[in-house]
Design a protein around this motif. Structure first.
Motif, PDB file in Angstrom:
ATOM      1  N   VAL A 163       0.852  -1.188   0.000  1.00  0.00           N
ATOM      2  CA  VAL A 163       0.000   0.000   0.000  1.00  0.00           C
ATOM      3  C   VAL A 163       0.889   1.240   0.000  1.00  0.00           C
ATOM      4  O   VAL A 163       1.818   1.343   0.814  1.00  0.00           O
ATOM      5  CB  VAL A 163      -0.933   0.039   1.231  1.00  0.00           C
ATOM      6  CG1 VAL A 163      -1.763   1.328   1.230  1.00  0.00           C
ATOM      7  CG2 VAL A 163      -1.847  -1.171   1.255  1.00  0.00           C
ATOM      8  N   ILE A 164       0.620   2.149  -0.931  1.00  0.00           N
ATOM      9  CA  ILE A 164       1.321   3.434  -0.982  1.00  0.00           C
ATOM     10  C   ILE A 164       0.306   4.508  -0.612  1.00  0.00           C
ATOM     11  O   ILE A 164      -0.674   4.711  -1.338  1.00  0.00           O
ATOM     12  CB  ILE A 164       1.902   3.701  -2.386  1.00  0.00           C
ATOM     13  CG1 ILE A 164       2.864   2.572  -2.795  1.00  0.00           C
ATOM     14  CG2 ILE A 164       2.626   5.044  -2.417  1.00  0.00           C
ATOM     15  CD1 ILE A 164       3.348   2.694  -4.234  1.00  0.00           C
ATOM     16  N   VAL A 165       0.525   5.162   0.509  1.00  0.00           N
ATOM     17  CA  VAL A 165      -0.411   6.178   1.010  1.00  0.00           C
ATOM     18  C   VAL A 165       0.145   7.557   0.661  1.00  0.00           C
ATOM     19  O   VAL A 165       1.194   7.963   1.165  1.00  0.00           O
ATOM     20  CB  VAL A 165      -0.606   6.048   2.535  1.00  0.00           C
ATOM     21  CG1 VAL A 165      -1.594   7.101   3.030  1.00  0.00           C
ATOM     22  CG2 VAL A 165      -1.071   4.651   2.901  1.00  0.00           C
ATOM     23  N   LEU A 166      -0.569   8.279  -0.184  1.00  0.00           N
ATOM     24  CA  LEU A 166      -0.133   9.600  -0.649  1.00  0.00           C
ATOM     25  C   LEU A 166      -1.289  10.579  -0.486  1.00  0.00           C
ATOM     26  O   LEU A 166      -1.891  11.040  -1.447  1.00  0.00           O
ATOM     27  CB  LEU A 166       0.344   9.515  -2.095  1.00  0.00           C
ATOM     28  CG  LEU A 166       1.500   8.530  -2.339  1.00  0.00           C
ATOM     29  CD1 LEU A 166       1.729   8.295  -3.814  1.00  0.00           C
ATOM     30  CD2 LEU A 166       2.773   9.023  -1.656  1.00  0.00           C
ATOM     31  N   THR A 167      -1.604  10.861   0.761  1.00  0.00           N
ATOM     32  CA  THR A 167      -2.775  11.677   1.094  1.00  0.00           C
ATOM     33  C   THR A 167      -2.396  13.070   1.585  1.00  0.00           C
ATOM     34  O   THR A 167      -3.141  13.696   2.337  1.00  0.00           O
ATOM     35  CB  THR A 167      -3.623  10.969   2.160  1.00  0.00           C
ATOM     36  OG1 THR A 167      -2.799  10.669   3.302  1.00  0.00           O
ATOM     37  CG2 THR A 167      -4.211   9.675   1.629  1.00  0.00           C
ATOM     38  N   GLY A 168      -1.256  13.552   1.145  1.00  0.00           N
ATOM     39  CA  GLY A 168      -0.851  14.895   1.518  1.00  0.00           C
ATOM     40  C   GLY A 168      -0.012  14.928   2.785  1.00  0.00           C
ATOM     41  O   GLY A 168       0.397  13.889   3.322  1.00  0.00           O
ATOM     42  N   PHE A 169       0.230  16.149   3.252  1.00  0.00           N
ATOM     43  CA  PHE A 169       1.073  16.368   4.426  1.00  0.00           C
ATOM     44  C   PHE A 169       0.388  17.355   5.361  1.00  0.00           C
ATOM     45  O   PHE A 169      -0.584  18.012   5.001  1.00  0.00           O
ATOM     46  CB  PHE A 169       2.445  16.909   3.997  1.00  0.00           C
ATOM     47  CG  PHE A 169       3.235  15.944   3.162  1.00  0.00           C
ATOM     48  CD1 PHE A 169       4.157  15.101   3.746  1.00  0.00           C
ATOM     49  CD2 PHE A 169       3.044  15.868   1.786  1.00  0.00           C
ATOM     50  CE1 PHE A 169       4.892  14.201   2.982  1.00  0.00           C
ATOM     51  CE2 PHE A 169       3.764  14.975   1.005  1.00  0.00           C
ATOM     52  CZ  PHE A 169       4.694  14.141   1.606  1.00  0.00           C
ATOM     53  N   ARG A 170       0.914  17.453   6.556  1.00  0.00           N
ATOM     54  CA  ARG A 170       0.375  18.394   7.527  1.00  0.00           C
ATOM     55  C   ARG A 170       1.531  19.004   8.317  1.00  0.00           C
ATOM     56  O   ARG A 170       2.602  18.393   8.436  1.00  0.00           O
ATOM     57  CB  ARG A 170      -0.597  17.681   8.463  1.00  0.00           C
ATOM     58  CG  ARG A 170      -0.008  16.456   9.129  1.00  0.00           C
ATOM     59  CD  ARG A 170      -1.040  15.654   9.897  1.00  0.00           C
ATOM     60  NE  ARG A 170      -2.129  15.185   9.056  1.00  0.00           N
ATOM     61  CZ  ARG A 170      -3.126  14.426   9.511  1.00  0.00           C
ATOM     62  NH1 ARG A 170      -3.147  14.040  10.786  1.00  0.00           N
ATOM     63  NH2 ARG A 170      -4.090  14.039   8.703  1.00  0.00           N
ATOM     64  N   PRO A 171       1.359  20.205   8.862  1.00  0.00           N
ATOM     65  CA  PRO A 171       2.467  20.858   9.569  1.00  0.00           C
ATOM     66  C   PRO A 171       2.686  20.293  10.969  1.00  0.00           C
ATOM     67  O   PRO A 171       1.729  19.914  11.652  1.00  0.00           O
ATOM     68  CB  PRO A 171       2.007  22.318   9.641  1.00  0.00           C
ATOM     69  CG  PRO A 171       0.511  22.223   9.683  1.00  0.00           C
ATOM     70  CD  PRO A 171       0.154  21.053   8.802  1.00  0.00           C
ATOM     71  N   ASP A 172       3.939  20.222  11.361  1.00  0.00           N
ATOM     72  CA  ASP A 172       4.283  19.868  12.740  1.00  0.00           C
ATOM     73  C   ASP A 172       4.326  21.163  13.551  1.00  0.00           C
ATOM     74  O   ASP A 172       5.240  21.973  13.398  1.00  0.00           O
ATOM     75  CB  ASP A 172       5.636  19.164  12.786  1.00  0.00           C
ATOM     76  CG  ASP A 172       6.076  18.830  14.211  1.00  0.00           C
ATOM     77  OD1 ASP A 172       5.280  19.025  15.153  1.00  0.00           O
ATOM     78  OD2 ASP A 172       7.221  18.381  14.382  1.00  0.00           O
ATOM     79  N   LEU A 173       3.330  21.361  14.392  1.00  0.00           N
ATOM     80  CA  LEU A 173       3.221  22.583  15.190  1.00  0.00           C
ATOM     81  C   LEU A 173       3.641  22.356  16.641  1.00  0.00           C
ATOM     82  O   LEU A 173       3.552  23.270  17.455  1.00  0.00           O
ATOM     83  CB  LEU A 173       1.779  23.105  15.137  1.00  0.00           C
ATOM     84  CG  LEU A 173       1.251  23.418  13.731  1.00  0.00           C
ATOM     85  CD1 LEU A 173      -0.248  23.650  13.774  1.00  0.00           C
ATOM     86  CD2 LEU A 173       1.971  24.621  13.148  1.00  0.00           C
ATOM     87  N   SER A 174       4.099  21.154  16.958  1.00  0.00           N
ATOM     88  CA  SER A 174       4.365  20.802  18.349  1.00  0.00           C
ATOM     89  C   SER A 174       5.412  21.688  18.997  1.00  0.00           C
ATOM     90  O   SER A 174       5.279  22.071  20.163  1.00  0.00           O
ATOM     91  CB  SER A 174       4.793  19.329  18.442  1.00  0.00           C
ATOM     92  OG  SER A 174       5.978  19.094  17.692  1.00  0.00           O
ATOM     93  N   PHE A 175       6.465  22.066  18.257  1.00  0.00           N
ATOM     94  CA  PHE A 175       7.535  22.854  18.869  1.00  0.00           C
ATOM     95  C   PHE A 175       7.232  24.358  18.882  1.00  0.00           C
ATOM     96  O   PHE A 175       8.034  25.151  19.350  1.00  0.00           O
ATOM     97  CB  PHE A 175       8.883  22.580  18.186  1.00  0.00           C
ATOM     98  CG  PHE A 175       8.931  22.907  16.720  1.00  0.00           C
ATOM     99  CD1 PHE A 175       9.289  24.170  16.286  1.00  0.00           C
ATOM    100  CD2 PHE A 175       8.634  21.943  15.773  1.00  0.00           C
ATOM    101  CE1 PHE A 175       9.354  24.478  14.940  1.00  0.00           C
ATOM    102  CE2 PHE A 175       8.700  22.224  14.417  1.00  0.00           C
ATOM    103  CZ  PHE A 175       9.056  23.495  14.000  1.00  0.00           C
ATOM    104  N   LEU A 176       6.049  24.725  18.394  1.00  0.00           N
ATOM    105  CA  LEU A 176       5.633  26.131  18.391  1.00  0.00           C
ATOM    106  C   LEU A 176       4.523  26.387  19.417  1.00  0.00           C
ATOM    107  O   LEU A 176       3.882  27.432  19.382  1.00  0.00           O
ATOM    108  CB  LEU A 176       5.145  26.537  16.995  1.00  0.00           C
ATOM    109  CG  LEU A 176       6.124  26.325  15.840  1.00  0.00           C
ATOM    110  CD1 LEU A 176       5.453  26.687  14.516  1.00  0.00           C
ATOM    111  CD2 LEU A 176       7.393  27.149  16.035  1.00  0.00           C
ATOM    112  N   SER A 177       4.317  25.454  20.320  1.00  0.00           N
ATOM    113  CA  SER A 177       3.152  25.521  21.209  1.00  0.00           C
ATOM    114  C   SER A 177       3.185  26.698  22.184  1.00  0.00           C
ATOM    115  O   SER A 177       2.143  27.079  22.723  1.00  0.00           O
ATOM    116  CB  SER A 177       3.013  24.211  21.990  1.00  0.00           C
ATOM    117  OG  SER A 177       4.151  23.978  22.793  1.00  0.00           O
TER     118      SER A 177
END
Length: 459
Positions: A303-317
């Motif tokens: 299975v190749i999952v290519l459903t986009g990306f999302r930002p990592d906001l954890s270090f900007l909390s």
């Protein structure tokens, strides 16, 4: 040291981060580029096998080119299409080398805040510099201070899951040995062996999925039994394969045509209106995708999952960010890029005003500025950082000026039809901007890239 003497911290030594540093140098402002990887463009190098659908002339920043000129660097042919590896080796690494000590490798940013102020505290907040916590390759913790922060860390490390609800499908993590969230390098014999003669599900509807379908079709011509199952959450309509010959980026249009050819020539079957809920294993160890509507697809090997990306906001909390609740993009930018609403051509060049936050002096730029929205172009990021650095230099007139004209995408998800299972050719036309269904193309049509020039397949 006064705050104005502090550097501007740039998170990420990718295309947009390095362009930001070049613009800062041009403005006489010291940049400090913090790169988690061991070299420039570490994320780009991970998709080095993929060819961009933007030409060299569209992926080289003007300020960066000026900085490179005295080093003897020679610009590649402006009309040629680089791979990710070409982009990294022939432009991005030389640019980082020209920036010299302004770039630090092996420095992963783990937190950003105001010195002595968490996100709750108002008193004296804007007078305090930013403090960034780092972890080095050796595990040592450090902190550095900066007058402003430009986060160009991208979204590559946080791909979207197979699950249609935005969460990993049940069993997706357990099947990690058979699931990848990247476009595989099928020119690598070891990787090719994993998919050759196998049945592979490709989940996604953007340029990454087009690339995977086109390359699997190439393998299928030489390796009997190789077949793809293209899993789409919506129906197939006039915009499914992009703008085709109407796309102002020809290689991007050709990529969609190559994906269409993979289906038309029998190398891939399309399953529409399928929202993945679970990934199960059958008695033979093969994977079975189950939809939220109860449908079960025939077993696949990979299975190749290519459903986009999302930002990592954890270090900007600890920062006060103004982000759209859906896209996780800056509030003023979100309406311009929302695939639920906008039509083709409505994403106009933007700069510091659209990218600003309640926390003054913080900017999310590049792919990260788009949050979860698709179709980001490198030239958009270059215009963003040109405007942002002008604003940091106090040149508001230049910061507000638009110096870029973007090409039409020829792809549309507007009018609320984005990701709608019922969005067929008739429904897509309601978006008001899409090209007609593209004509047939050979499976060998140019396969352009996704990651460097665009994030996916919306408008």
């Amino acid at each position: 040291m006064s705050e104005q003497q502090l550097p501007v911290a740039v998170i990420g030594a990718g295309p947009v981060g390095l362009a930001a540093a070049a613009h800062l140098v041009e403005r006489g402002i010291e940049p400090l580029v913090l790169e988690a990887g061991p070299a420039a463009a570490s994320a780009v190098r991970e998709w080095s096998h993929v060819r961009l659908f933007s030409t060299w002339g569209e992926v080289i920043d003007p300020a960066a080119e000026k900085l490179l000129a005295p080093t003897g660097w020679t610009a590649p042919d402006a009309a040629a299409y680089p791979t990710g590896g070409d982009w990294a080796e022939l432009y991005l690494q030389p640019l980082a080398d020209a920036l010299g000590d302004h770039v630090r490798y092996g420095a992963r940013v783990t937190g950003v805040s105001r010195a002595g102020r968490d996100r709750i505290v108002d008193a004296g907040r804007e007078g305090q510099p930013f403090v960034l916590h780092l972890t080095t390759d050796g595990g040592r913790e450090e902190r550095v201070t900066a007058r402003a922060v430009i986060d160009a860390s991208g979204t590559w490390t946080t791909p979207g899951p197979a699950g249609a609800a935005g969460l990993p499908a049940l069993g997706e993590k357990a099947a990690a040995d058979r699931v990848t969230h990247r476009v595989p390098d099928l020119s690598d014999p070891a990787v090719r062996a994993r998919y050759a003669g196998k049945r592979t599900a490709v989940i996604g509807s953007g340029a990454s999925a087009f690339t995977a379908l086109a390359t699997l079709a190439e393998v299928a011509r030489d390796e009997p039994g190789t077949h793809a199952v293209w899993v789409l959450r919506r129906g197939i309509g006039g915009s499914t394969f992009g703008g085709g010959e109407a796309d102002e980026l020809p290689a991007r249009g050709a990529l969609g045509l190559a994906a269409k050819a993979a289906v038309d020539n029998g190398h891939a079957d399309a399953v529409t209106g399928f929202r993945t809920a679970a990934v199960e294993r059958d008695a033979d160890g093969r994977l079975v995708l189950t939809g939220e509507d109860g449908r079960r697809l025939d077993p696949v090997d990979e299975v190749i999952v290519l459903t986009g990306f999302r930002p990592d906001l954890s270090f900007l909390s600890e920062l006060r960010l103004g982000l759209d609740e859906r896209l996780q993009a800056p509030v003023a930018l979100a309406p311009l890029i929302d695939p639920n609403q906008h039509s083709c051509g409505t994403v106009y060049p933007h700069g510091h005003r659209e990218l600003s936050h309640p926390e003054q002096g913080v900017y999310l730029v590049g792919m990260k500025s788009y949050g979860r929205a698709p179709t980001f172009l490198a030239m958009t990021g270059y215009e963003q950082v040109r405007s942002v650095t002008a604003a940091l230099a106090g040149d508001t007139e230049s910061a507000d000026r638009v110096e870029l004209t973007l090409p039409e995408t020829g792809v549309c998800g507007g009018a609320g039809l984005f990701d709608d299972p019922a969005a067929t050719a008739q429904g897509d036309s309601g978006g008001g901007c899409c090209a007609p269904a593209p004509a047939d193309a050979t499976a060998g049509a140019t396969a352009g890239a996704t990651a460097g020039a665009t994030a996916g397949g919306g408008c």
